[in-house]
Scaffold this motif. Structure first.
Motif, mmCIF file in Angstrom:
data_model
loop_
_atom_site.group_PDB
_atom_site.id
_atom_site.type_symbol
_atom_site.label_atom_id
_atom_site.label_comp_id
_atom_site.label_asym_id
_atom_site.label_seq_id
_atom_site.Cartn_x
_atom_site.Cartn_y
_atom_site.Cartn_z
ATOM 1 N N ILE A 279 0.849 -1.191 0.000
ATOM 2 C CA ILE A 279 0.000 0.000 0.000
ATOM 3 C C ILE A 279 0.882 1.238 0.000
ATOM 4 C CG2 ILE A 279 -1.732 1.333 1.256
ATOM 5 C CD1 ILE A 279 -2.644 -1.281 2.558
ATOM 6 N N LEU A 280 0.675 2.110 -0.970
ATOM 7 C CA LEU A 280 1.424 3.360 -1.061
ATOM 8 C C LEU A 280 0.474 4.547 -0.998
ATOM 9 C CD1 LEU A 280 4.092 2.806 -3.871
ATOM 10 C CD2 LEU A 280 4.558 3.550 -1.544
ATOM 11 N N SER A 281 0.981 5.662 -0.513
ATOM 12 C CA SER A 281 0.257 6.915 -0.571
ATOM 13 C C SER A 281 0.916 7.783 -1.635
ATOM 14 C CB SER A 281 0.303 7.627 0.788
ATOM 15 O OG SER A 281 -0.359 8.875 0.723
ATOM 16 N N GLU A 282 0.137 8.574 -2.343
ATOM 17 C CA GLU A 282 0.708 9.424 -3.393
ATOM 18 C C GLU A 282 1.693 10.438 -2.829
ATOM 19 O OE1 GLU A 282 -2.370 11.200 -5.700
ATOM 20 O OE2 GLU A 282 -3.049 9.291 -6.560
ATOM 21 N N ASP A 283 1.559 10.761 -1.536
ATOM 22 C CA ASP A 283 2.483 11.727 -0.939
ATOM 23 C C ASP A 283 3.684 11.063 -0.274
ATOM 24 O OD1 ASP A 283 1.237 10.623 1.223
ATOM 25 O OD2 ASP A 283 0.462 12.492 2.055
ATOM 26 N N ASP A 284 3.924 9.784 -0.571
ATOM 27 C CA ASP A 284 5.112 9.104 -0.030
ATOM 28 C C ASP A 284 6.385 9.517 -0.755
ATOM 29 O OD1 ASP A 284 4.010 7.643 2.073
ATOM 30 O OD2 ASP A 284 3.401 5.992 0.766
ATOM 31 N N GLY A 285 6.238 10.184 -1.896
ATOM 32 C CA GLY A 285 7.417 10.625 -2.646
ATOM 33 C C GLY A 285 8.036 9.546 -3.508
ATOM 34 N N ILE A 286 7.302 8.466 -3.753
ATOM 35 C CA ILE A 286 7.813 7.359 -4.560
ATOM 36 C C ILE A 286 7.080 7.336 -5.906
ATOM 37 C CG2 ILE A 286 7.974 4.835 -4.725
ATOM 38 C CD1 ILE A 286 8.222 4.782 -1.687
ATOM 39 N N ASP A 287 7.834 7.197 -6.972
ATOM 40 C CA ASP A 287 7.252 7.102 -8.310
ATOM 41 C C ASP A 287 6.660 5.702 -8.457
ATOM 42 O OD1 ASP A 287 6.607 6.963 -10.997
ATOM 43 O OD2 ASP A 287 8.454 7.930 -11.679
#
Length: 207
Positions: free
Chosen positions: A144-152
């Motif tokens: 699970i990733l958040s768009e504001d994690d800074g990962i492409d």
């Protein structure tokens, strides 16, 4: 106030109750696939997350577009809070890993469960975080990733050859009300699981 107290008691009780289970999970049969090991590990935490939401008196409505893809995927949320994460962990079909605050690993039992669930300590280095996510996904677990994690996440999904599944939650903020003192309130929560897509297909559409 009463709901907050009940939630604190519930969390403490469940952690103590599953000490034995946590010990048993340390010795899972290595012949079992990694994906099946994670299903065994996540069985109680998923129920625990649903129980936490239930204690607030809230209801979760799931809106899913398309079938759940086979194999690991990247779930991408616009902006994850701890409550959003609890909703996702408790209600998604898969058993995805996730980022957790470093201080959470310091607490007894909580830290052990996070390690067993393959949670990743949140750091300020996107490249290091992406490498750790790759290791987990290549074993067969979703993330699970958040768009504001800074990962492409699109580049990451492209390298790994996996699908991206956008997810959204609405109404989660309504569970806590109050200007000075936040109190738990019943809320109608919507979890939307959008159609999975491959990065190559999205690039073709853009072209």
């Amino acid at each position: 106030m009463f709901r907050s107290c009940f939630l604190a008691i519930y969390v403490t009780y469940m952690l103590l109750k599953h000490i034995r289970l946590l010990y048993e999970l340390q010795t899972l049969d290595p012949r079992i696939s990694y994906a099946n090991q994670m299903r065994a590990v996540y069985d109680k935490p998923k129920s625990f997350m649903r129980g936490c939401v239930g204690l607030t008196g809230s209801t979760v409505s799931i809106h899913q577009f398309g079938k759940t893809p086979a194999g690991p995927v990247l779930y991408v949320h616009p902006k994850l809070t701890l409550a959003d994460l609890a909703i996702l962990l408790g209600h998604l079909d898969k058993t995805p890993s996730f980022f957790a605050e470093p201080r959470a690993f310091r607490y007894p039992l909580i830290g052990q469960w996070l390690n067993k669930m393959a949670a990743i300590k949140k750091s300020g280095d996107p490249n290091e975080a992406a490498e750790k996510i790759e290791d987990i996904v290549r074993k067969g677990q979703s993330f699970i990733l958040s768009e504001d994690d800074g990962i492409d996440y699109e580049a990451l999904a492209g390298r790994l050859g996996i699908l991206v599944v956008p997810v959204e939650t609405a109404g989660v903020g309504d569970m806590q009300k109050g200007a000075l003192f936040k109190r738990l309130r019943p809320a109608d929560i919507d979890l939307t699981i959008h159609q999975a897509y491959a990065i190559s297909e999205k690039k073709q559409l853009r072209a």
